[in-house]
Design an enzyme around this catalytic site. Structure first.
Site, PDB file in Angstrom:
ATOM      1  N   LYS A 158       0.822  -1.203   0.000  1.00  0.00           N
ATOM      2  CA  LYS A 158       0.000   0.000   0.000  1.00  0.00           C
ATOM      3  C   LYS A 158       0.857   1.254   0.000  1.00  0.00           C
ATOM      4  CE  LYS A 158      -3.921  -1.824   2.673  1.00  0.00           C
ATOM      5  NZ  LYS A 158      -4.754  -1.578   3.884  1.00  0.00           N
ATOM      6  N   LEU A 203      -5.889 -10.053   4.257  1.00  0.00           N
ATOM      7  CA  LEU A 203      -6.946 -10.896   4.803  1.00  0.00           C
ATOM      8  C   LEU A 203      -7.784 -11.476   3.669  1.00  0.00           C
ATOM      9  CD1 LEU A 203      -8.005  -8.619   7.800  1.00  0.00           C
ATOM     10  CD2 LEU A 203      -6.334 -10.484   7.774  1.00  0.00           C
ATOM     11  N   HIS A 208     -15.531  -4.615   5.452  1.00  0.00           N
ATOM     12  CA  HIS A 208     -15.053  -3.258   5.725  1.00  0.00           C
ATOM     13  C   HIS A 208     -16.014  -2.638   6.726  1.00  0.00           C
ATOM     14  CE1 HIS A 208     -13.073   0.614   4.156  1.00  0.00           C
ATOM     15  NE2 HIS A 208     -13.859   0.965   5.165  1.00  0.00           N
ATOM     16  N   GLU A 287      -7.193   2.697   8.502  1.00  0.00           N
ATOM     17  CA  GLU A 287      -6.948   4.126   8.368  1.00  0.00           C
ATOM     18  C   GLU A 287      -7.999   4.899   9.145  1.00  0.00           C
ATOM     19  OE1 GLU A 287      -7.380   5.646   4.404  1.00  0.00           O
ATOM     20  OE2 GLU A 287      -9.211   4.520   4.028  1.00  0.00           O
ATOM     21  N   ARG A 291     -12.664  13.561   8.589  1.00  0.00           N
ATOM     22  CA  ARG A 291     -13.673  14.401   7.933  1.00  0.00           C
ATOM     23  C   ARG A 291     -15.027  13.718   8.024  1.00  0.00           C
ATOM     24  NH1 ARG A 291     -14.576  11.197   3.590  1.00  0.00           N
ATOM     25  NH2 ARG A 291     -12.787  10.134   2.641  1.00  0.00           N
ATOM     26  N   VAL A 294     -18.963  10.335   3.109  1.00  0.00           N
ATOM     27  CA  VAL A 294     -20.074  10.342   2.157  1.00  0.00           C
ATOM     28  C   VAL A 294     -21.283   9.627   2.764  1.00  0.00           C
ATOM     29  CG1 VAL A 294     -20.843   9.573  -0.127  1.00  0.00           C
ATOM     30  CG2 VAL A 294     -18.494  10.379   0.189  1.00  0.00           C
ATOM     31  N   ARG A 337     -24.904   4.847  -3.449  1.00  0.00           N
ATOM     32  CA  ARG A 337     -24.316   5.995  -4.132  1.00  0.00           C
ATOM     33  C   ARG A 337     -24.722   5.977  -5.595  1.00  0.00           C
ATOM     34  NH1 ARG A 337     -18.188   6.982  -1.848  1.00  0.00           N
ATOM     35  NH2 ARG A 337     -18.533   6.275   0.298  1.00  0.00           N
TER      36      ARG A 337
END
Length: 448
Positions: A158, A203, A208, A287, A291, A294, A337
């Protein structure tokens, strides 16, 4: 409290902030590019000011233009929305240097969490569980090989400055490592101007899961449960729900408490999201987003809070309006979305909206800046709206989503609406048994 707030963003999130300001009796200032002069957030705000031509670098990413707009209009604070400059520490520092309030965390906290390695080290020191991986950046292939062999394949490389799935490559075996390592570094350099990468254990079938936290900047913080964002395409979320279908109340209380305590220790202010991979009952930090997300409306739906209002309040120095004991999960919420994209290749589909009708009824919310006759410009992200539903439980929320999608009309362009109608027919979506790899495999079979 502030008298006037400038909104350094566009589209549905800018309109979302305008509405919060209106309800709080605060004047709003919309900034816009020349391409967005007829945008809905510009029409709805009390004032508007053009800050440049269409390219984001010349307008919505132009720090000097945004700060000048504050000075011209007398705005005392800036709400960044999400994207653009919302997690840019240099921008926040410039705002603070001009004695303007940034509605969000400090530049220091954004810097700490903006670098993936520093964020992981910070999280670990604060007691948040992390994914096994390299200690810091990996400078060369030989070091990468030693790290990977030490933890065992598969591994994922990453970018330390990464985001949106760029600079991420999986090496399933030792033979894959060289190509994955070099490709990740190359992509990272091109996308972020920084080719530093690190390595983590990959993994196999995680979900998530992200925990919403909120701090007042004075050592007090709460968590507002979790969201499951496992349905993704190219590491981009498309379908989010709260609470997570596989998260028990006990798990929620434990991981939420860990996250709230962690951000309280660093005097974090405003909204933040601590993101995890979840597998076999264990959470692994990946992470933190410093902020508004969405997908924040699903959290608002199940807790009955206005996160934007709360952002504004704590930025003005007021205490949190709720305590942890006040935050009780009520029902289930799902967000999809909606993008201006042509299936099956997901190519952008800008153009003029010939007809628009938002769905309604009990438990349905449509966050969008669309209107009849509006022309979607080709310069920005393809997100055109978010359809959010809330029900007493997950089956009711799914049924409500299906009904709302059937009511929605967006004519004149191609959209991703048919994608969600198809997903709702899948058993894995109906019973919530998907993981972060499920949708990519489904797309290959059904839209490939």
């Amino acid at each position: 409290m502030f008298d006037k707030i400038l909104i350094a963003n566009r589209g549905e999130i800018a309109l979302r902030v305008v509405r919060a300001c209106q309800e709080m009796g605060i004047k709003s200032v919309a900034v816009h590019s020349t391409a967005d002069s007829d945008a809905m957030h510009v029409r709805m705000a009390d004032e508007s000011i053009c800050i440049g031509p269409p390219p984001g670098t010349a307008s919505y990413l132009n720090t000097a233009a945004i700060i000048s707009a504050c000075e011209i209009t007398g705005a005392q604070a800036i709400h960044p929305g999400y994207g653009f400059l919302s997690e840019n520490a240099n921008f926040v520092q410039a705002v603070e240097d001009h004695e303007i309030t940034f509605i969000g965390p400090t530049a220091e906290h954004i810097r700490i969490m903006g670098d993936k390695i520093t964020a992981k080290e910070t999280a670990k020191n604060l007691g948040i569980p992390v994914v096994p991986g390299s200690e810091g950046g990996v400078p060369d292939l030989d070091t990468a090989a030693k790290v990977a062999e030490g933890m065992g394949f598969p591994v994922i490389i990453k970018a330390t400055a990464g985001g949106g799935g760029r600079g991420m490559k999986v090496a399933k075996t030792a033979k894959d490592l060289e190509v994955a390592f070099r490709t990740a570094r190359s992509e990272s350099k091109a996308a972020f101007g920084n080719d530093e990468v690190y390595i983590e254990k990959y993994l196999q079938k995680p979900r998530h899961i992200e925990v919403q936290v909120f701090g007042d900047g004075k050592g007090n913080a709460v968590h507002l449960g979790e969201r499951d964002c496992s349905l993704q395409r190219r590491h981009q979320k498309v379908f989010e729900e709260a609470p997570g279908p596989v998260i028990t109340p006990e798990m929620r209380a434990e991981i939420g408490g860990i996250c709230a305590d962690a951000v309280a220790k660093i005097n974090y202010i405003g909204a933040g999201t601590v993101e995890f991979l979840f597998e076999d009952g264990e959470f692994y930090f990946i992470e933190m987003n410093t902020r508004l997300q969405v997908e924040h409306p699903v959290t608002e739906a199940i807790f009955g809070v206005d996160l934007v209002r709360e952002q504004i309040r704590v930025a003005a120095g007021l205490p949190l309006e709720f305590s942890q004991d006040d935050l009780v999960v009520n029902g289930h919420s799902i967000e999809v979305r909606l993008n201006a994209e042509k299936l099956p290749n997901f190519t952008p589909s800008p153009g003029r909206i010939s007809q628009y009708h938002a769905p309604g009824g009990l438990g349905v919310r449509m966050d969008s800046a669309l209107y009849d006759g509006y022309s979607i410009p080709p310069y920005y992200d393809s997100l055109i709206g978010k359809l959010i539903v809330h029900g007493r439980d997950r089956p009711e929320a799914l049924a409500r989503l299906r009904r709302a999608l059937g009511e929605l009309i967006i004519d004149g362009i191609d959209t991703s609406v048919p994608l969600f109608a198809a997903l709702l027919d899948e058993q894995a979506v109906q019973d919530g048994s998907y993981d972060i790899h499920w949708m990519e495999k489904w797309l290959e079979t059904n839209l490939g």
